[in-house]
Design a protein around this motif. Structure first.
Motif, PDB file in Angstrom:
ATOM      1  N   ASP A  81       0.761  -1.263   0.065  1.00 59.70           N
ATOM      2  CA  ASP A  81       0.026  -0.040   0.123  1.00 59.70           C
ATOM      3  C   ASP A  81       0.888   1.426   0.149  1.00 59.70           C
ATOM      4  N   ASN A  82       0.420   2.241  -0.745  1.00 55.71           N
ATOM      5  CA  ASN A  82       1.154   3.507  -1.058  1.00 55.71           C
ATOM      6  C   ASN A  82       2.718   3.271  -1.517  1.00 55.71           C
ATOM      7  N   GLU A  83       3.089   2.223  -1.793  1.00 57.46           N
ATOM      8  CA  GLU A  83       4.580   2.125  -2.252  1.00 57.46           C
ATOM      9  C   GLU A  83       4.755   2.053  -3.866  1.00 57.46           C
ATOM     10  N   ILE A  84       5.204   3.038  -4.543  1.00 64.16           N
ATOM     11  CA  ILE A  84       5.230   3.143  -6.006  1.00 64.16           C
ATOM     12  C   ILE A  84       6.397   2.214  -6.270  1.00 64.16           C
ATOM     13  N   VAL A  85       6.056   1.516  -7.584  1.00 66.47           N
ATOM     14  CA  VAL A  85       6.853   0.407  -8.124  1.00 66.47           C
ATOM     15  C   VAL A  85       7.126   1.080  -9.554  1.00 66.47           C
ATOM     16  N   TRP A  86       8.098   0.897 -10.150  1.00 68.44           N
ATOM     17  CA  TRP A  86       8.614   0.945 -11.554  1.00 68.44           C
ATOM     18  C   TRP A  86       9.211  -0.425 -12.349  1.00 68.44           C
ATOM     19  N   PHE A  87       8.366  -0.591 -13.329  1.00 67.94           N
ATOM     20  CA  PHE A  87       8.744  -1.657 -14.412  1.00 67.94           C
ATOM     21  C   PHE A  87       9.169  -1.105 -15.805  1.00 67.94           C
ATOM     22  N   ARG A  88      10.176  -1.816 -16.176  1.00 67.19           N
ATOM     23  CA  ARG A  88      10.938  -1.409 -17.579  1.00 67.19           C
ATOM     24  C   ARG A  88      11.075  -2.864 -18.179  1.00 67.19           C
ATOM     25  N   ARG A 158       4.785   3.099 -14.168  1.00 72.06           N
ATOM     26  CA  ARG A 158       4.846   3.440 -12.908  1.00 72.06           C
ATOM     27  C   ARG A 158       3.449   2.974 -12.156  1.00 72.06           C
ATOM     28  N   PHE A 159       3.674   2.219 -11.146  1.00 75.56           N
ATOM     29  CA  PHE A 159       2.350   1.646 -10.710  1.00 75.56           C
ATOM     30  C   PHE A 159       2.326   1.659  -8.989  1.00 75.56           C
ATOM     31  N   VAL A 160       1.219   2.019  -8.781  1.00 77.64           N
ATOM     32  CA  VAL A 160       0.876   1.720  -7.109  1.00 77.64           C
ATOM     33  C   VAL A 160      -0.461   1.324  -6.989  1.00 77.64           C
ATOM     34  N   ASN A 161      -0.272   0.221  -5.872  1.00 76.26           N
ATOM     35  CA  ASN A 161      -1.336  -0.447  -5.564  1.00 76.26           C
ATOM     36  C   ASN A 161      -2.509   0.083  -5.162  1.00 76.26           C
ATOM     37  N   SER A 162      -3.636  -0.805  -5.211  1.00 81.53           N
ATOM     38  CA  SER A 162      -5.001  -0.283  -4.849  1.00 81.53           C
ATOM     39  C   SER A 162      -4.994   0.183  -3.413  1.00 81.53           C
ATOM     40  N   GLN A 163      -5.655   1.512  -2.862  1.00 74.73           N
ATOM     41  CA  GLN A 163      -6.166   1.912  -1.592  1.00 74.73           C
ATOM     42  C   GLN A 163      -7.270   1.638  -1.117  1.00 74.73           C
TER      43      GLN A 163
END
Length: 719
Positions: A81-88, A158-163
């Motif tokens: 939660d609230n943690e941004i992750v990048w995928f390339r 750029r992705f952030v999980n559901s809140q």
């Protein structure tokens, strides 16, 4: 075989992509009639830096993964939660690829898609500030990915999980799937081409069909219940269909939004319990089974599942509860096989099919098996149990209608056979009716004649009661007439002697005595004349004309006459007579003959009652009859201005038993021995008071203490 082809078609692109190097090359054959998951050789890193979308950025230190769900490799969430992750990922198309590429990002969260450092699509709102994050379920969204042939591109996400607060454990936690296909697959109408989006759309299209069917069943069985209230099962099933349509409606409402909302999931969870319980209730009623521990136990489990919606999504609990319902559904159907084979077979067949389906669906949800095509059949599995109930009810009512039709045919056949018999009997009955009617008319005439004789007898009986009293009353004035006439005769002789002597003074004195005697003779003669006139007035028929009458005099006269009449018959009879007349009574409008009969009848009954009690030799008992009169406010008067006259006749006899009080005013009812009463006295009196004078005849009685009859007459005249 079809399922095997689907699996092979699904695995083929995975095999192709798994053989690629870090740069994914898409050829013309890669995306033919299929969606392909971009799951190989992704680099990821937690944190947030916009420069990570730049193709020149070196991501060699990033972690490399190959996973269909990028945020959940090895079934563990990378970004919480609230943690941004990048995928390339590096991607290119070769010279053979001629169709534009479209992407579908199936996520439960928010994301930004960059191509070579440029933002090409925003799904929700990504932010490092939790309050600003806007998550979206983007499974319905596709967008164009502008790739050039033979050119290497960098795809960055750029992705952030559901809140969300509830449920704590959600089936789609951390989901982000990247799928690609050609624009041709999106636009084609080829029925052989099935894409994931179209699969889901087909699911909801089927759901709309089922929703319409269920609404139709609700309306149909609601009207059946309205028109046939005795068939309560129609009402139960209408309620079941309503709950089921609400359940489907909630699913469709959830489908309309791209955002996950807990309220929809919770409402679906509630209806996912109520609807199966109502289905089970219908089965209990159809097979006449009492609601017992099994049903209430399942209800308790359902309530537990509803509240578990705060912890686990109804997507998990719904199928599990459905399987529990189905087991009870099958148990009840099995127990009812002997009593209703057809119904049991219908429900057992549909129940087993549904059970098999939901066991497979539950295993699919839990991840033990992978059957993506199962989603097609879910809407139809929903309707299987309600449809089986509708089929059974149709069979039941159809079978009963057939039975009624056969019975009607038998009745019609019997009617035709007996029609001729009835026709013959009709003439016979008509003749008999004529004969009986003639006999009844004759009997009615005889009854009327008998009734007239009885009424006359009653009048004569009351006249007989008066005879002795009248004889006693008339004897007194006759005695006075005789005595004074004898004395006057002697005085005439004396007067003649004095005339001979010439003593005129003495003659004058004697003549005065004779005059006084003649006046007394005249007075007592008139008294006798009044008594005779009263007797004649009582004996003749009433004219029905009301006239002002001194009711105190009338009551007193009939009291004395009745008393002397009874004394003439029975010398041993004695009673205390008490009168309490209102001196200001004045005259009232009555029919004297009729009201005299009423008073005489009530006084005679009072004397009879006290005489009966006196003959019982009760120590210290003194027969008493009391008659009173008074003016009282009339109940119908306004403001107390109207008055009524009351005449009360009381005795201290044995009273009237409670069980016969209501019968005493009925014609021909009497408690007197045979030959001593006609049973018409009180009936005639009641009619004279109520119908003839618009008054009331009230009885107040107490066993062993006595009875009081109250005559209340309205509309008194001037004094």
């Amino acid at each position: 075989m079809k399922h095997i082809l689907y699996i092979i078609g699904f695995l083929l692109p995975l095999t192709v992509f798994s053989q690629q190097e870090k740069v994914l090359t898409i050829s013309d054959t890669t995306l033919v009639n299929r969606w392909a998951y971009l799951e190989s050789n992704w680099s990821y890193k937690k944190g947030d830096n916009i420069n990570w979308s730049d193709p020149k950025f070196d991501d060699s230190s990033w972690t490399t993964i190959s996973s269909k769900n990028l945020n959940k490799p090895n079934n563990k969430i990378i970004g919480g939660d609230n943690e941004i992750v990048w995928f390339r990922k590096l991607i290119k198309t070769d010279s053979t690829f001629n169709n534009p590429i479209v992407l579908n990002v199936y996520q439960v969260g928010a994301s930004e898609i960059y191509l070579d450092g440029k933002l090409v699509q925003t799904l929700g709102k990504v932010s490092s500030i939790p309050e600003e994050i806007e998550t979206i379920i983007s499974w319905k969204i596709v967008f164009h990915l502008p790739l050039e042939k033979n050119k290497e591109h960098l795809l960055a996400i750029r992705f952030v999980n559901s809140q969300r607060k509830y449920p704590k454990y959600y089936i789609n936690d951390g989901h982000i799937y990247i799928k690609a296909t050609s624009i041709h697959n999106i636009l084609t109408t080829d029925p052989r081409l099935v894409t994931p989006i179209k699969e889901t759309r087909n699911y909801y299209n089927n759901l709309y069909i089922v929703f319409g069917i269920v609404l139709f069943m609700f309306v149909l069985f609601l009207f059946l219940y309205i028109f046939f209230k005795r068939e309560k099962i129609n009402g139960y099933f209408a309620l079941t269909s309503l709950l089921y349509s609400c359940f489907l409606g909630a699913i469709l409402l959830e489908y309309k939004t791209n955002f996950y909302e807990f309220k929809y999931d919770f409402i679906i969870g509630i209806l996912n319990v109520l609807y199966p319980l109502s289905v089970l209730y219908c089965i209990y009623k159809i097979f006449n089974k009492s609601i017992g521990y099994f049903y209430w136990g399942i209800t308790a489990i359902g309530i537990l599942f509803i509240f578990s919606g705060f912890l686990v999504s109804s997507v998990y609990t719904g199928p599990i509860f459905g399987v529990i319902i189905l087991f009870e559904f099958l148990r009840i159907s099995s127990l009812s096989f002997k009593s209703d084979k057809i119904g049991a077979l219908i429900f057992l067949l549909t129940g087993v099919l549904n059970l098999i389906f939901w066991v497979i669906a539950t295993l699919h949800r839990l991840g033990y098996i992978d059957l993506p095509q199962l989603i097609y059949y879910v809407p139809f599995s929903y309707i299987l149990l309600p449809l089986s109930i509708a089929i059974y009810l149709g069979y039941f009512f159809g079978n009963r209608s057939q039975s009624l039709r056969l019975n009607l045919e038998r009745v019609q056949k019997l009617s035709k056979e007996k029609e001729s018999i009835l026709s013959e009997q009709k003439d016979t009955l008509e003749q008999q009716v004529k004969e009986r009617t003639s006999e009844l008319n004759q009997s009615l005439e005889e009854l009327k004649a008998t009734q007239s004789q009885l009424i006359q007898s009653e009048k004569m009986a009351s006249l007989g009661e008066l005879t002795a009293g009248i004889a006693h009353e008339i004897q007194n004035p006759l005695n006075f007439v005789n005595n004074f006439s004898e004395v006057s005769n002697e005085l005439v002789d004396e007067m003649n002697e004095e005339l001979d002597k010439g003593d005129l003074e003495e003659v004058k004195a004697i003549s005065l005595d004779i005059k006084q005697n003649l006046e007394k003779i005249n007075h007592h003669g008139k008294r006798a004349d009044d008594i005779v006139k009263g007797m004649l007035q009582h004996s003749r028929s009433s004219s029905g004309t009301k006239e002002p009458t001194d009711i105190n005099v009338l009551a007193d006269e009939y009291l004395r006459l009745a008393y002397h009449g009874l004394r003439a018959k029975d010398k041993s009879f004695n009673a205390e007579l008490i009168t309490d007349f209102d001196e200001n009574m004045g005259k009232v409008n009555i029919v004297p003959q009729d009201m005299g009969r009423v008073i005489l009848n009530l006084i005679t009954n009072a004397f009879y009652a006290v005489n009966e009690k006196a003959n019982s030799d009760i120590e210290g008992y003194k027969p008493t009859v009391k008659i009173t009169s008074k003016r009282t406010p009339h109940l119908g008067g306004v403001g107390g201005g109207s008055q009524s006259v009351q005449i009360s006749i009381s005795d201290n006899g044995n009273g009237i038993p409670k069980e016969i009080v209501e019968k005493i005013f009925q014609p021909f009812f009497t408690t007197k021995p045979t030959g001593q009463g006609t049973g018409l006295g009180l009936s005639m009196s009641y009619d004279i008071v109520t119908k003839g004078h618009g008054g009331k005849l009230i009885v107040e009685t107490s066993e062993n203490k006595g009875t009081t009859f109250i005559i209340e007459l309205p509309n008194s005249t001037d004094n």
